[in-house]
Every structure is written in C-alpha cells, then in structure tokens.
Design a protein around this motif. Sequence first.
Motif, PDB file in Angstrom:
ATOM      1  N   THR A   1      -9.056  -5.874 -38.400  1.00 44.02           N
ATOM      2  CA  THR A   1      -8.481  -6.615 -39.527  1.00 44.02           C
ATOM      3  C   THR A   1      -9.134  -7.976 -39.682  1.00 44.02           C
ATOM      4  O   THR A   1      -9.452  -8.411 -40.800  1.00 44.02           O
ATOM      5  CB  THR A   1      -6.963  -6.777 -39.331  1.00 44.02           C
ATOM      6  N   ASP A   2      -9.352  -8.673 -38.561  1.00 41.48           N
ATOM      7  CA  ASP A   2      -9.945 -10.012 -38.617  1.00 41.48           C
ATOM      8  C   ASP A   2     -11.331  -9.994 -39.258  1.00 41.48           C
ATOM      9  O   ASP A   2     -11.719 -10.950 -39.942  1.00 41.48           O
ATOM     10  CB  ASP A   2     -10.047 -10.604 -37.211  1.00 41.48           C
TER      11      ASP A   2
ATOM     12  N   ASP B   1     -11.267 -10.486 -43.055  1.00 38.66           N
ATOM     13  CA  ASP B   1     -10.594 -11.658 -43.608  1.00 38.66           C
ATOM     14  C   ASP B   1     -11.554 -12.555 -44.359  1.00 38.66           C
ATOM     15  O   ASP B   1     -12.739 -12.676 -44.015  1.00 38.66           O
ATOM     16  CB  ASP B   1      -9.932 -12.468 -42.490  1.00 38.66           C
TER      17      ASP B   1
ATOM     18  N   ARG C   1      -5.767  -1.659 -41.667  1.00 35.54           N
ATOM     19  CA  ARG C   1      -5.363  -2.225 -42.955  1.00 35.54           C
ATOM     20  C   ARG C   1      -3.872  -2.010 -43.211  1.00 35.54           C
ATOM     21  O   ARG C   1      -3.148  -2.932 -43.599  1.00 35.54           O
ATOM     22  CB  ARG C   1      -6.185  -1.584 -44.063  1.00 35.54           C
TER      23      ARG C   1
ATOM     24  N   TYR D   1      -1.468  -1.342 -40.991  1.00 30.08           N
ATOM     25  CA  TYR D   1      -0.699  -2.082 -39.981  1.00 30.08           C
ATOM     26  C   TYR D   1      -0.564  -3.547 -40.395  1.00 30.08           C
ATOM     27  O   TYR D   1       0.527  -4.142 -40.305  1.00 30.08           O
ATOM     28  CB  TYR D   1      -1.400  -1.964 -38.627  1.00 30.08           C
ATOM     29  N   ASP D   2      -1.646  -4.128 -40.880  1.00 27.36           N
ATOM     30  CA  ASP D   2      -1.610  -5.529 -41.306  1.00 27.36           C
ATOM     31  C   ASP D   2      -0.717  -5.716 -42.527  1.00 27.36           C
ATOM     32  O   ASP D   2       0.082  -6.658 -42.588  1.00 27.36           O
ATOM     33  CB  ASP D   2      -3.037  -5.988 -41.607  1.00 27.36           C
ATOM     34  N   ARG D   3      -0.809  -4.810 -43.493  1.00 24.80           N
ATOM     35  CA  ARG D   3      -0.021  -4.953 -44.728  1.00 24.80           C
ATOM     36  C   ARG D   3       1.468  -4.749 -44.484  1.00 24.80           C
ATOM     37  O   ARG D   3       2.296  -5.494 -45.007  1.00 24.80           O
ATOM     38  CB  ARG D   3      -0.519  -3.956 -45.778  1.00 24.80           C
TER      39      ARG D   3
ATOM     40  N   GLU E   1      -6.114  -5.230 -34.685  1.00 21.30           N
ATOM     41  CA  GLU E   1      -6.157  -6.630 -35.101  1.00 21.30           C
ATOM     42  C   GLU E   1      -7.593  -7.154 -35.147  1.00 21.30           C
ATOM     43  O   GLU E   1      -7.939  -7.956 -36.022  1.00 21.30           O
ATOM     44  CB  GLU E   1      -5.298  -7.476 -34.168  1.00 21.30           C
TER      45      GLU E   1
ATOM     46  N   SER F   1       7.660  -8.688 -38.357  1.00 16.64           N
ATOM     47  CA  SER F   1       6.711  -7.643 -37.931  1.00 16.64           C
ATOM     48  C   SER F   1       7.465  -6.530 -37.210  1.00 16.64           C
ATOM     49  O   SER F   1       7.484  -6.471 -35.977  1.00 16.64           O
ATOM     50  CB  SER F   1       5.635  -8.246 -37.020  1.00 16.64           C
TER      51      SER F   1
END
Length: 466
Positions: free
Chosen positions: A97-98, A101, A304, A306-308, A94, A316
Amino acid sequence: MTAFRTHLEFLRKTDELCSLERPESPSPQVVAAEALRADGPAVRFRAAEKSHVGLASGVYGGVDQLTRQDRSPWTRLGIGLGVDRDPEYVDVLEAITDLGDRIDERDVTYVERAATATDRTVRELGLPTPPDEAWPHFTLGLLSVGSDDGTYWAPIHGTVLDGDTIRARVPAAIRERFERGESVTVALGVPAEALAATTLLTITDRLSTPIEDRRVGSTVPVIPTAGGLVPSSAEVVLETELATQQPDTRSEKPEFWERLVDGATVTLDVTGVFARDDAVVPFTPLDVPLADDLQLVALALAARLYDRVNGYWGVSPVDWLLLPAAGRLGICIVSTEVLYAGFEWQLANFLFSRSDCFDTVVLVDEETDPHDLGRVLGDLWVKAHPSRDWLFSEPDAPVARLPTYERDGTGARLYVDATWDPRWDEEYIAPRVSFLESYPPDIRTAVRESWTAFGFDSEPDDVGGA
C-alpha cells in the motif's frame, strides 16, 4: 530498495530458492509449472550459454495455502520488499500500500546504471520459449514511458518476434500515452518494490500519475533512458521505439492483471540492449495455478481493499483481508471485529462495491490465522448456518470477473458470516482444538521438554491440532 539479484540471494539463504542447470528439454516453462504444482521453492536456471541470461521462477509466490506448511504465498514477496525474512501477512499488505501512496514533493534518487551496453539482440538473450511455440517470451517486465510531466510505469509481457522486434501487451491506459516512433523502455529483473507498485497502480486504475509523485519513486533508485526512468539495478534494459507498422493483433496468453483491466497490443523495435554481467530475469508460466503474476495481483488487490476498508468507518475493524490465489481471486476472506448488528452486511457490500472480481465474501473471527486457509474455510461449516448465515443477493446481480465455474450471464453475490455471534456468552463458544487447549499442563510441559531435547528450534504450538 532490494535489487532483484539481492532478492534471489535472500531467498537462497532462507531455503526458498534452488538452482538448476537450464535444461535443453523440456522448456523452463514446463519445469517452472511443475515446481509450482508441487509447492516447491523458487527455481533459478543457470544460463546455458555465455550470451544468455539466467532465469528465475516462483520468486513472488507459488505456495498452496490449502496445505499446512511454514511458507506462505506472501513470504517471498515480503522478503523482496524488505519486510522481514519471515514476514507477517499484514506487514506485506501495508508495505505494498505504501508504494502506491502520493508524496508531497518529488524525491528521486539517480545513480549509476548497473546494466551495460551489449551488441546482443533480444533473441540472443535466451529468454524461455513456451511449449509448442516458436518464439521466446518475456513476462514480469516493466514498461517506462517518459513525458514532460514525468515517467509512467506499467507492466508489460510479450513475444520476441526476431532479433530486434517484440510484440507486447500493456495496459490500454498506458498505451494512450505514446505515439508511433516515440521511445519507450522495457526493464526486466527489477526490484520487487517496482514490480509490486506497477501491479498495484495498474489494477486500481492509477497509472495517470507520474512515478516521481508516488512513494516508489523515492524508494527505488533510477536512471534516465531514452524512454523514461527505470530502476538502476534492472538486470536487462531494452530501449525501444513504437513500430510504425500496425501492431500484430494475434492474441497473447494474458498475464493475470489483464483479467482486471483492459490491455492493448503494441509492436516495439528494439534499438539498444543493456544487460548486467551474469544477468538473471524473472519469468512466470502464464495461466498456471499459483504462478507469480497471479500472486502479485492477489496481494496487490488485497492490499488496496484492506487499506480502503480500514479507512472507511474511522476505525480499523479488519485484522486481515485475503484473496486466495488458490481460488483465483473469486473469493474474499476477511478477519474482522463485528462492530454492531448489521455490520457484517455493510462490510460485505462495501467490498462488493470496491471490486467486481469476486462474488463471495466470507467473514471470520479476529483470532483466525491467515496462514492456514484450510482451517479458515473450515469455519464455513463450523460457525455458519446455511439458513441464517449464508446470504445471497438477487440472482440478476452483475457477474463477477474471476470465478471460473459456469454461469449464464448473471450471478448472485454471496456473503457468509462465519463468526461467532458476539451476543453469545464465552462458555457457549467452542474453543479451537490445538496443543495448547487439548492437553493438561503437565503433558504440554513434558512434550516441550522432549521437543527441545530433540533439537527443534520452535515450540510445538499446535501439535495435536485438528
């Protein structure tokens, strides 16, 4: 923001770093490769001469998950990202990912430059020379390209040809943004946030947005240079110009991001060298198992995906998603809740559609722990029946990029459902063999008391596990 040298200090305090005198022979590249092979800690080589920089390898990974141990491949990067001194895997995903953004408005922090001007040439920095080669190499660098729209960052690695010329590899997408004679800047020893963000944006084809419009632009203080903004805490900054002559097209051994995106060769003339006092820069022995460049790409791509996947169904369902560096990203392992009949098929195909680097997806249960890859892979034969749970696509499927076994130009995709059938009653599902489930309560209590009496800090949660 954690400066690179602060990152190293955190690793030292957590016993993740050892310091050595830099050997005259063999090359630090050889020592670093052996440390990775032996699952050793990160290694810092002290500068051999006053004009040289210090070197550090294994700062972003280097642990084999097929062996049971306290450290994990994401531990060192997580420490550098400021997640925790013992970071959880999903927290690291995470955090990465941030960094990629978009933000609504630019919020860039300018501070004083840490590196100062020197009269040294790049050759005099004492960068490591790989075995059987004549020229020093640099890896894990950051390229900064300035424009009227903002600054673009990308990974860079290459060879020092002489005192003021370097031949380097950069993503082809960033090469198109500058012309001969234009100034660009190379930064070495940058914060983990900057290096992780550039890796993420590169392998997900998002280099077209200025760094000021990304969250990393608001978390990493920067300074202006002739070639664009760079992290202010960078250990070494090289101001350069794109050479007017045609670039030397001899192949460089690639960093791992080049397995996923096209690269381009550039020749740069160095016009200024800036360095911090007692500067130290990271390097990685290329094409070595578990090396830093491989670990960075593995974590960035996992973040990437995991986020998608957790934003696709409106819920989730995925607990974690792992691309093991030990498998060179040729396999994707997902811990997930099975939402409905056929969900596992949809999930596997969603992942195949979002990345072409792997040809195998393995689904495991929610309670499965990502730390112990051996136990995760054990679910393949404990829970998955070859005739029912190993499902292949047609053999003419496109070939995945990264599996290393021999192929003939085509290759079936495979997904394995290694989860317990959610329709089964709980009493028919075998429990995991562990300390907590294998011994009566009175024996567990006695072992805990003895464990504490011996002075151990943590409880034996899995003593006797198999």
